[in-house]
Each structure stands twice: as structure tokens, then as C-alpha cells.
Write an enzyme that holds these catalytic residues in place. Structure first.
Site, PDB file in Angstrom:
ATOM      1  N   ASP A  30      21.086  12.857 -15.675  1.00  0.00           N
ATOM      2  CA  ASP A  30      20.838  14.300 -15.582  1.00  0.00           C
ATOM      3  C   ASP A  30      22.181  15.032 -15.583  1.00  0.00           C
ATOM      4  O   ASP A  30      23.137  14.635 -14.909  1.00  0.00           O
ATOM      5  CB  ASP A  30      20.046  14.616 -14.305  1.00  0.00           C
ATOM      6  CG  ASP A  30      19.420  16.009 -14.346  1.00  0.00           C
ATOM      7  OD1 ASP A  30      18.179  16.088 -14.394  1.00  0.00           O
ATOM      8  OD2 ASP A  30      20.167  17.006 -14.323  1.00  0.00           O
ATOM      9  N   ILE A  31      22.239  16.135 -16.314  1.00  0.00           N
ATOM     10  CA  ILE A  31      23.477  16.908 -16.449  1.00  0.00           C
ATOM     11  C   ILE A  31      23.860  17.586 -15.128  1.00  0.00           C
ATOM     12  O   ILE A  31      25.032  17.910 -14.903  1.00  0.00           O
ATOM     13  CB  ILE A  31      23.314  17.949 -17.592  1.00  0.00           C
ATOM     14  CG1 ILE A  31      24.648  18.367 -18.168  1.00  0.00           C
ATOM     15  CG2 ILE A  31      22.484  19.142 -17.147  1.00  0.00           C
ATOM     16  CD1 ILE A  31      24.544  19.130 -19.476  1.00  0.00           C
ATOM     17  N   ASN A  87       7.868  16.736 -12.439  1.00  0.00           N
ATOM     18  CA  ASN A  87       7.467  18.138 -12.299  1.00  0.00           C
ATOM     19  C   ASN A  87       6.539  18.502 -13.455  1.00  0.00           C
ATOM     20  O   ASN A  87       6.850  18.222 -14.616  1.00  0.00           O
ATOM     21  CB  ASN A  87       8.701  19.044 -12.308  1.00  0.00           C
ATOM     22  CG  ASN A  87       9.586  18.834 -11.095  1.00  0.00           C
ATOM     23  OD1 ASN A  87       9.092  18.610 -10.001  1.00  0.00           O
ATOM     24  ND2 ASN A  87      10.892  18.884 -11.295  1.00  0.00           N
ATOM     25  N   VAL A  96      12.053  21.759 -18.513  1.00  0.00           N
ATOM     26  CA  VAL A  96      12.107  21.190 -19.859  1.00  0.00           C
ATOM     27  C   VAL A  96      10.721  20.622 -20.165  1.00  0.00           C
ATOM     28  O   VAL A  96      10.256  19.704 -19.473  1.00  0.00           O
ATOM     29  CB  VAL A  96      13.184  20.087 -19.967  1.00  0.00           C
ATOM     30  CG1 VAL A  96      13.172  19.478 -21.369  1.00  0.00           C
ATOM     31  CG2 VAL A  96      14.576  20.645 -19.651  1.00  0.00           C
ATOM     32  N   HIS A 100       8.988  13.935 -18.539  1.00  0.00           N
ATOM     33  CA  HIS A 100      10.089  13.097 -18.073  1.00  0.00           C
ATOM     34  C   HIS A 100       9.882  12.714 -16.619  1.00  0.00           C
ATOM     35  O   HIS A 100       9.243  13.436 -15.858  1.00  0.00           O
ATOM     36  CB  HIS A 100      11.438  13.798 -18.236  1.00  0.00           C
ATOM     37  CG  HIS A 100      11.495  15.161 -17.611  1.00  0.00           C
ATOM     38  ND1 HIS A 100      10.996  16.285 -18.230  1.00  0.00           N
ATOM     39  CD2 HIS A 100      11.995  15.593 -16.424  1.00  0.00           C
ATOM     40  CE1 HIS A 100      11.181  17.339 -17.456  1.00  0.00           C
ATOM     41  NE2 HIS A 100      11.782  16.946 -16.339  1.00  0.00           N
TER      42      HIS A 100
END
Ligand code: 5GP
Ligand code: ZN
Length: 114
Positions: A30-31, A87, A96, A100
């Protein structure tokens, strides 16, 4: 999906720190990590969210979970414990819209469920 960030990561159009890749799923860091280990595991096929899964996706999502288990072991967080989050919908914090799984671990988990 041409305007999907994760589809662009899967295709290599947007750079990412990939930790796993096969013909069905891709995993990358994750960024904006919320824990020492924070990996996103995504199917290579675009699915908007858990709500949009179809019956044919069952083996794919099962595989995605299995890869997640193996990544937890590879990261050394299996014993210490980790949290998996999917989520679903804006009201739950999904930002997003490519399904995921968040794999979070490597430190004590104090974040409340809700
Ligand atoms: P969501 O809020 O939809 O459950 O999670 C989306 C996650 O994607 C967030 O934790 C966010 O930090 C991560 N993210 C958003 N854009 C990028 C990106 O371009 N690269 C990576 N590696 N992670 C991203
Ligand atoms: Zn996508």
C-alpha cells in the site's frame, strides 16, 4: 477498466512495489501503509467490490485468500497476528473500486473494528 488505478498497477502502467504475481492475482505494498506490513491483494480481473462478485468468482476469491495466507507467512506475521479488511462501498471507506484485501500486521493492532 481504463480509469481504474489497480487495473493500471496490474498492467504495469502505474508503478508499484509488487510482492506477488500469478495469472489470477497481484499483490503490492500500500502506498500509504497503516501498519509495518500493509499489502493489497487484488484479482487481475476487475471486480468493483464484494457486492459485484458473481458465482464464477468463487475459486478466484478463494485463491486470493490462499495467496494472502502465504504472504502473511512470507512477511513473518502469521504468528503475531494480522488483520484482513475488504472495505465495501464508500460508506465503509472503500476508495478504490477494484476489489481488494488489505493485509495488515507487524505490530500491535489497536484500531477498533468500527
Ligand atoms: P480502500 O480505501 O479502497 O479500502 O483502499 C484503497 C487503498 O489503496 C488505500 O489504502 C490506498 O492507500 C491505496 N492506494 C491508493 N492508490 C494507490 C496507488 O497508486 N498505489 C498503491 N500501492 N496503493 C494505492
Ligand atoms: Zn480495476
Amino acid at each position: 477498466m481504463t480509469d481504474c488505478i489497480f487495473c493500471k498497477i496490474i498492467s504495469g502502467e502505474i508503478p508499484s512495489t509488487n510482492v506477488y504475481r500469478d495469472d489470477q492475482v497481484t499483490a503490492f505494498r500500500d502506498i500509504n501503509p497503516a501498519a509495518p506490513t500493509h499489502i493489497l491483494i487484488v484479482p487481475n480481473k476487475h471486480i468493483d467490490s464484494v457486492n459485484m462478485m458473481i458465482a464464477d468468482d468463487e475459486p478466484l476469491i478463494g485463491h486470493l485468500f490462499f495467496v494472502t495466507k502465504e504472504l502473511a507467512a512470507k512477511e513473518g506475521i502469521s504468528e503475531g497476528g494480522y488483520r484482513l479488511i475488504a472495505n465495501t462501498g464508500a460508506g465503509a471507506g472503500q476508495t478504490v473500486f477494484h476489489i481488494h484485501l488489505h493485509l495488515l500486521g507487524g505490530g500491535p493492532m489497536k484500531h477498533p473494528m468500527g
